[in-house]
Scaffold this motif. Structure first.
Motif, PDB file in Angstrom:
ATOM      1  N   ARG A 311       9.672   9.411 -12.620  1.00  0.00           N
ATOM      2  CA  ARG A 311       8.296   9.488 -12.818  1.00  0.00           C
ATOM      3  C   ARG A 311       7.569  10.845 -12.662  1.00  0.00           C
ATOM      4  NH1 ARG A 311       5.550   5.941 -15.024  1.00  0.00           N
ATOM      5  NH2 ARG A 311       3.815   6.303 -13.737  1.00  0.00           N
ATOM      6  N   ASP A 370      -1.537  11.856 -16.478  1.00  0.00           N
ATOM      7  CA  ASP A 370      -3.008  11.036 -16.567  1.00  0.00           C
ATOM      8  C   ASP A 370      -3.982  11.559 -16.763  1.00  0.00           C
ATOM      9  OD1 ASP A 370      -1.114   8.789 -16.030  1.00  0.00           O
ATOM     10  OD2 ASP A 370      -1.703   8.669 -13.813  1.00  0.00           O
ATOM     11  N   ASP A 400      -6.912   6.082  -6.831  1.00  0.00           N
ATOM     12  CA  ASP A 400      -6.696   5.204  -7.830  1.00  0.00           C
ATOM     13  C   ASP A 400      -5.659   3.983  -7.374  1.00  0.00           C
ATOM     14  OD1 ASP A 400      -3.874   6.054  -9.137  1.00  0.00           O
ATOM     15  OD2 ASP A 400      -5.046   7.919  -8.769  1.00  0.00           O
ATOM     16  N   THR A 402      -2.927   2.990  -8.681  1.00  0.00           N
ATOM     17  CA  THR A 402      -1.351   3.280  -8.897  1.00  0.00           C
ATOM     18  C   THR A 402      -0.967   4.852  -8.132  1.00  0.00           C
ATOM     19  OG1 THR A 402      -1.942   4.561 -11.094  1.00  0.00           O
ATOM     20  CG2 THR A 402      -1.393   2.395 -10.991  1.00  0.00           C
ATOM     21  N   TYR A 403      -1.616   5.144  -7.098  1.00  0.00           N
ATOM     22  CA  TYR A 403      -1.420   6.390  -6.714  1.00  0.00           C
ATOM     23  C   TYR A 403      -0.069   6.297  -5.738  1.00  0.00           C
ATOM     24  CZ  TYR A 403      -1.443  10.608  -3.800  1.00  0.00           C
ATOM     25  OH  TYR A 403      -1.310  11.956  -3.224  1.00  0.00           O
ATOM     26  N   SER A 405       2.714   3.904  -6.172  1.00  0.00           N
ATOM     27  CA  SER A 405       3.701   3.765  -6.981  1.00  0.00           C
ATOM     28  C   SER A 405       4.168   4.716  -7.616  1.00  0.00           C
ATOM     29  CB  SER A 405       3.072   2.490  -8.093  1.00  0.00           C
ATOM     30  OG  SER A 405       1.991   3.073  -8.753  1.00  0.00           O
ATOM     31  N   ASP A 406       3.166   5.933  -8.076  1.00  0.00           N
ATOM     32  CA  ASP A 406       3.481   6.945  -8.682  1.00  0.00           C
ATOM     33  C   ASP A 406       4.119   8.067  -7.866  1.00  0.00           C
ATOM     34  OD1 ASP A 406       3.002   5.942 -11.228  1.00  0.00           O
ATOM     35  OD2 ASP A 406       0.769   6.869 -11.037  1.00  0.00           O
ATOM     36  N   THR A 417      -1.584  -2.497  -1.238  1.00  0.00           N
ATOM     37  CA  THR A 417      -2.658  -3.071  -2.009  1.00  0.00           C
ATOM     38  C   THR A 417      -4.123  -2.768  -1.353  1.00  0.00           C
ATOM     39  OG1 THR A 417      -2.177  -5.207  -1.328  1.00  0.00           O
ATOM     40  CG2 THR A 417      -1.220  -4.393  -3.231  1.00  0.00           C
ATOM     41  N   ASP A 446      -3.790  -2.452  -9.696  1.00  0.00           N
ATOM     42  CA  ASP A 446      -3.058  -1.796 -10.789  1.00  0.00           C
ATOM     43  C   ASP A 446      -3.324  -2.610 -11.970  1.00  0.00           C
ATOM     44  OD1 ASP A 446      -0.612  -0.885 -12.267  1.00  0.00           O
ATOM     45  OD2 ASP A 446       0.504  -0.818 -10.662  1.00  0.00           O
ATOM     46  N   THR A 776       9.516  -0.766  -8.814  1.00  0.00           N
ATOM     47  CA  THR A 776       7.961  -0.743  -8.494  1.00  0.00           C
ATOM     48  C   THR A 776       7.540  -2.193  -8.522  1.00  0.00           C
ATOM     49  OG1 THR A 776       7.482  -0.064 -10.716  1.00  0.00           O
ATOM     50  CG2 THR A 776       7.913   1.707  -8.994  1.00  0.00           C
ATOM     51  N   THR A 778       5.699  -3.167 -11.308  1.00  0.00           N
ATOM     52  CA  THR A 778       5.464  -3.234 -12.435  1.00  0.00           C
ATOM     53  C   THR A 778       6.701  -3.040 -13.543  1.00  0.00           C
ATOM     54  OG1 THR A 778       5.142  -0.748 -12.924  1.00  0.00           O
ATOM     55  CG2 THR A 778       3.165  -2.018 -12.436  1.00  0.00           C
TER      56      THR A 778
END
Length: 830
Positions: A311, A370, A400, A402-403, A405-406, A417, A446, A776, A778
């Motif tokens: 990522r 992003d 944000d 998705t912080y 997960s990134d 969450t 997300d 993840t 997603t």
């Protein structure tokens, strides 16, 4: 320096003297025995000018009480024994001996022995041939030694070897003032040992070798070593390592420096123009570096970490550690990512007698993927105000959804969450307590996942609890009270006021107990934003009655030829709660509680306070345990439990299907050490109505010794979850060890987390290479690669996989017995 000097061969006989018996070791006071010529001789006295004369005296030395009460050191040599007048005392080495504690302005005696001793009074004393000089806890050996009276210095030449406490230094020439530990050593080879932090201090008597596990050893060579006081060394053109050379190639790793200072008074080492070599290959250079001795914290640059993820690309993190005070520190860690930019991270920790806390922060000014600014923070603080008052603050947030997960590196972090934002003020007395709470959450949404339900805010919540067990007639009183204000951006708001007094009568003996209890749960609601036609004030009063009872039977038994005690413990728990219509009450914080062994003995089947479930039910459980009768330790536990309903369910949550069966699923548990070095933990939920397994958690561990570990587990929830989890750490061959984890979802048919690594234990260093692949939420995955070289007692180089291994492999242990502390410093550029 006071000398007791004597040659190895003594031709002059001394007349018998009366000697204090306390000065003798195992020899008998006042006895006379022949001693062969050449007996080692020495005793505290005034320095003598000739080698054929020696006189004796017994200087008085002050000892503090803690030393005076310990076994004292008898004299090592006696001039009278050499003259044949007294038997030679014998000294048996003992780790329990305490060193002599030098007092201010105290002059300690020195003991000198050599083949030839001569000199001039008040000028110098010369000893030649197999010279040994002892003073306090130091031993100096050489071919020739000269003592200069004017400066109280000694100069030793030829095969010089200095042993001071647990230090060993050897070379061709030394000049030193031993009383002040100042001087220099030419072309020395050194070995400096110090007790590890937390190890038991020990006295070295000159003949014992300390246990290696209690010490850390620094060793190397130099063109010159300067003594700058007790425990302070300055080395020129030196090498430094904690490895012991095994062959002509030298140690596996070492640092070569033009200048090196080792200061054991503040546990720091500094070096200039330093290059670190591993297996003869230079791997790191710095014009100036600083490192900690004996695993203590110090300010400076921590070892950098680097790796790669799918990522963020190639990553390099260079943390800087600031040891502000013994109870306060900070870490600043820029994280350079080739695909995203530079993430600035920091952590500040503090600890005081009445408060402590941690502040974390991360910011990425511009995410190159992003095109946004991204950040996260966390504040945790705990405070003791005294007089029963305490406080706590826990606030976190992210820019944000998705912080994590990134940028997160663990499954628990990636799955976050709802980020808690909460402050609590509490008071506790002997039998009652109260608290004031303000709570909200930041919900991370997300875009690639279904929306997450936003929890209610509690602004504020007041709780009052009381418990008295000393009422007349053996009665016990319990009270729970609550006043909470719920707020939500889109749902109904409201205030809930609850009073729940309870009265119980415990009847107990050594074998059984019966506890009837009755209470009244009273709740009042004040609601805002109710639909038209729905009242905004609601009241609910529910009486609750319960009886808890149990009995314990015991018998002796055996398990693998070991005498144990087996118990049989049936338990019955009855609850009656009448039906109350609660359909108009909104749901602020209630949900159906998880069905397990804790909930099966609870009065209410719901969590929170918005639903009080109707009940006319009996819970029965049978437990059997194996107990060690000597220690009382539980070896194995097994149990079965089930709840029986005598009425149909009337109270429900919105969308809940009422229960129709008369019995719950059967709960089972089996846990304990089933075999030597083998543990098993099993929990099941089995539906007797449909004859199927509803839930099952099985975990097993085999660990014959530290560093050998196998874990296996399986988690199953019907129609929701199925996971196989295998992890372990095991030696493969030589110093190689394999470590890893495989967590696979049978429902999603994909791995959740895969960790595979190899470790090599080189004795004074450990190498690690670890690969992690993390799924993840997603349907994407993130891959990380870690390389680390740990130089024992010095530093860790490369990316650090230890936190990952400790989390992923329960029971994981470090290969090296003296792990390098995470705060050890390496190259620090001023």
């Amino acid at each position: 320096m006071q000398f007791a000097a004597a040659p190895r061969r003594v031709n002059t006989s001394l007349p018998p003297l009366r000697v204090n018996p306390a000065l003798l070791g195992s020899g008998a006071a006042g006895s006379a025995a022949a001693s062969a010529p050449g007996t080692r001789t020495s005793q505290p006295t005034q320095r003598v000018p000739a080698a054929d004369t020696a006189t004796a005296s017994a200087p008085q030395t002050y000892l503090p009480p803690e030393v005076a009460e310990a076994p004292q050191l008898p004299p090592l040599y006696s001039a009278h024994a050499a003259a044949g007048n007294l038997p030679e005392p014998k000294l048996a080495g003992s780790r329990r001996l305490l060193p002599h504690v030098k007092q201010p302005e105290e002059t300690l005696p020195a003991f000198l022995i050599a083949d030839h001793i001569y000199g001039t009074t008040d000028q110098q004393l010369v000893a030649e041939g197999n010279v040994e000089l002892r003073q306090r806890n130091a031993l100096l050996e050489s071919d020739r030694l000269t003592h200069f009276d004017a400066t109280d210095e000694v100069e030793a030449t030829g095969n010089v070897r200095l042993s001071n406490d647990s230090d060993r230094i050897s070379g061709p020439r030394l000049r030193m003032k031993m009383a002040d530990s100042t001087g220099f050593f030419e072309q020395p080879e050194y070995s400096i040992r110090r007790t590890k932090i937390g190890a038991t201090p020990m006295l070295w008597t000159g003949t014992e070798e300390p246990t290696a596990g209690d010490l850390t050893t620094a060793q190397g060579k130099a063109t010159r070593l300067d003594f700058e006081g007790e425990g302070k060394y300055k080395l020129t053109d030196a090498t430094y390592s904690t490895c012991t050379p095994t062959d002509d190639n030298g140690p596996d790793w070492f640092a070569r420096t033009s200048g090196l200072r080792l200061d054991y008074s503040d546990q720091t080492g500094t070096a200039s123009d330093a290059t670190v070599y591993f297996k003869g290959i230079p791997i790191l250079y710095s014009p100036w570096l600083s490192f900690s001795l004996n695993n203590e914290r110090k300010s400076g640059l921590l070892t950098p970490s680097f790796g790669t993820t799918t990522r963020s690309g190639f990553e390099y993190t260079q943390p800087f550690y600031w040891n502000i005070a013994p109870n306060m520190d900070a870490t600043i860690a820029p994280r350079i990512m080739s695909k995203r930019g530079t993430l600035l991270g920091g952590e500040f920790r503090y600890l005081e007698p009445n408060y402590s806390g941690t502040l974390l922060g991360q910011v990425l000014p511009h995410d190159q993927i992003d095109n946004t600014r991204r950040s996260a923070y966390s504040i945790v603080h705990n405070q003791n105000f005294g007089n029963g008052f305490t406080g706590a603050l826990n606030v976190s947030g992210a820019s944000d959804g998705t912080y994590f997960s990134d940028f997160g590196r663990g499954s628990a972090i990636v799955a976050q969450t709802n980020l808690l934002r909460q402050g609590v003020l509490s008071y506790g007395a002997s039998w009652w307590s109260a608290s004031l709470l303000a709570q909200s959450y930041q919900t991370l949404q997300d875009p690639a996942l279904p929306p997450v339900v936003i929890p209610y805010k509690r602004l504020p919540q007041i709780n009052l609890n009381a418990n008295r067990n000393d009422l007349p007639l053996g009665l016990s009183f319990t009270f729970n009270g609550e006043n909470v204000n719920f707020r939500h951006p889109t749902l109904v708001d409201g205030r809930r006021f609850t009073l729940y007094p309870q009265l119980a009568l415990p009847l107990e003996t050594a074998a059984f107990y019966v506890t009837p209890k009755i209470g009244l749960h009273s709740t009042r609601y004040q609601l805002d934003g109710q639909p038209v036609g729905t009242p905004d004030k609601l009241t609910r009063n529910v009486p609750i009655f319960s009886v808890d009872s149990g009995v314990t039977f015991e018998r002796p038994t055996e398990w693998f030829d070991t005498a144990l005690t087996q118990t049989l413990e049936p338990r019955l728990f009855y609850v009656h709660i009448p039906v109350r219509d609660q359909s108009q009450i909104p749901v602020f914080d209630s949900a159906l509680a998880d069905f397990n062994f804790a909930q099966i003995f609870a009065e209410n089947r719901y969590s929170g306070g918005d639903r009080i479930g109707d009940a006319n039910q009996l819970t029965a459980m049978l437990t059997s345990r194996l107990i060690d009768p000597q220690s009382g330790a539980e070896i194995i536990r097994a149990g079965l439990g089930q709840r029986t309903y005598f009425s149909t369910q009337q109270v429900t949550l919105p969308g809940e299907i009422p229960r129709t069966n008369r019995r719950t699923d059967l709960l089972g548990v089996f846990s304990g050490r089933i075999l030597p070095k083998t543990w098993l933990d099993t929990n099941i939920q089995y539906s007797t109505e449909f004859s199927r397994m509803e839930r099952m958690n099985i975990g097993a561990r085999y660990q014959p010794e530290i560093g050998k570990l196998l874990n296996a587990g399986y988690r199953y929830t019907r129609d929701q979850l199925g996971q196989i989890d295998v992890s372990g750490q095991w030696p493969v061959s030589g110093g190689w060890h394999a470590v890893g984890r495989f967590n696979y979802s049978t429902k999603e048919s994909r791995p959740i987390e895969t960790v595979a690594g190899l470790e090599y234990d080189g004795g004074c260093w450990v190498g690690r290479v670890v690969l992690q692949r993390l799924a993840t939420q997603t349907q994407r995955s993130n891959t990380s690669l870690f390389f680390q070289l740990e130089l024992n007692g010095f530093a860790r180089l490369g990316s650090n996989p230890l936190e990952l291994l400790k989390r992923s492999v329960p029971g994981y242990s470090l290969l090296n017995s003296s792990p390098t502390d995470s705060s050890l410093m390496v190259p620090t550029i001023p």
